[in-house]
Design a protein around this motif. Sequence first.
Motif, PDB file in Angstrom:
ATOM      1  N   HIS A 291       0.833  -1.196   0.000  1.00  0.00           N
ATOM      2  CA  HIS A 291       0.000   0.000   0.000  1.00  0.00           C
ATOM      3  C   HIS A 291       0.875   1.256   0.000  1.00  0.00           C
ATOM      4  CE1 HIS A 291      -3.907  -1.919   0.477  1.00  0.00           C
ATOM      5  NE2 HIS A 291      -3.274  -2.814   1.240  1.00  0.00           N
TER       6      HIS A 291
ATOM      7  N   ALA B 267      -0.001   4.320   1.031  1.00  0.00           N
ATOM      8  CA  ALA B 267      -0.286   5.298   2.087  1.00  0.00           C
ATOM      9  C   ALA B 267       0.879   5.497   3.058  1.00  0.00           C
ATOM     10  CB  ALA B 267      -1.559   4.928   2.832  1.00  0.00           C
TER      11      ALA B 267
ATOM     12  N   ARG C 162      -0.607   9.813  -3.877  1.00  0.00           N
ATOM     13  CA  ARG C 162      -1.072   8.440  -4.127  1.00  0.00           C
ATOM     14  C   ARG C 162      -2.199   8.515  -5.137  1.00  0.00           C
ATOM     15  NH1 ARG C 162      -4.759   4.470  -1.131  1.00  0.00           N
ATOM     16  NH2 ARG C 162      -5.736   6.376  -0.463  1.00  0.00           N
TER      17      ARG C 162
ATOM     18  N   ASP D   2      -3.405   5.581  -6.679  1.00  0.00           N
ATOM     19  CA  ASP D   2      -4.088   4.302  -6.629  1.00  0.00           C
ATOM     20  C   ASP D   2      -3.654   3.646  -5.325  1.00  0.00           C
ATOM     21  OD1 ASP D   2      -5.696   2.211  -7.472  1.00  0.00           O
ATOM     22  OD2 ASP D   2      -4.151   1.279  -8.710  1.00  0.00           O
ATOM     23  N   GLU D   3      -4.212   2.545  -4.997  1.00  0.00           N
ATOM     24  CA  GLU D   3      -3.884   1.878  -3.741  1.00  0.00           C
ATOM     25  C   GLU D   3      -2.389   1.620  -3.604  1.00  0.00           C
ATOM     26  OE1 GLU D   3      -4.735  -2.516  -2.315  1.00  0.00           O
ATOM     27  OE2 GLU D   3      -6.558  -1.275  -2.231  1.00  0.00           O
ATOM     28  N   LYS D   4      -1.732   1.283  -4.703  1.00  0.00           N
ATOM     29  CA  LYS D   4      -0.316   0.935  -4.658  1.00  0.00           C
ATOM     30  C   LYS D   4       0.538   1.770  -5.612  1.00  0.00           C
ATOM     31  CE  LYS D   4      -1.204  -3.767  -3.180  1.00  0.00           C
ATOM     32  NZ  LYS D   4      -0.954  -5.193  -3.436  1.00  0.00           N
TER      33      LYS D   4
END
Length: 65
Positions: free
Chosen positions: A9, A11, A26, A28-30
Amino acid sequence: MGGLELRVHAAPVIDTAREQALLVNRTDEKAVRMLPPLTIEMAELDRGLDILDTVLTVVGAEVHA
């Protein structure tokens, strides 16, 4: 603009980078997006990449611990 697709992740990377005065986003999630100004000096770019390298090392160690 540049980006990194992470295996974890994004974040924690964003948060840790912000603590080191490096603003990344960020998307996207990754995914981490970097958008330096067109007028960036090479020394500033090197400093930002050094910070990002440190952040990825720290977050990677925490994830694998």
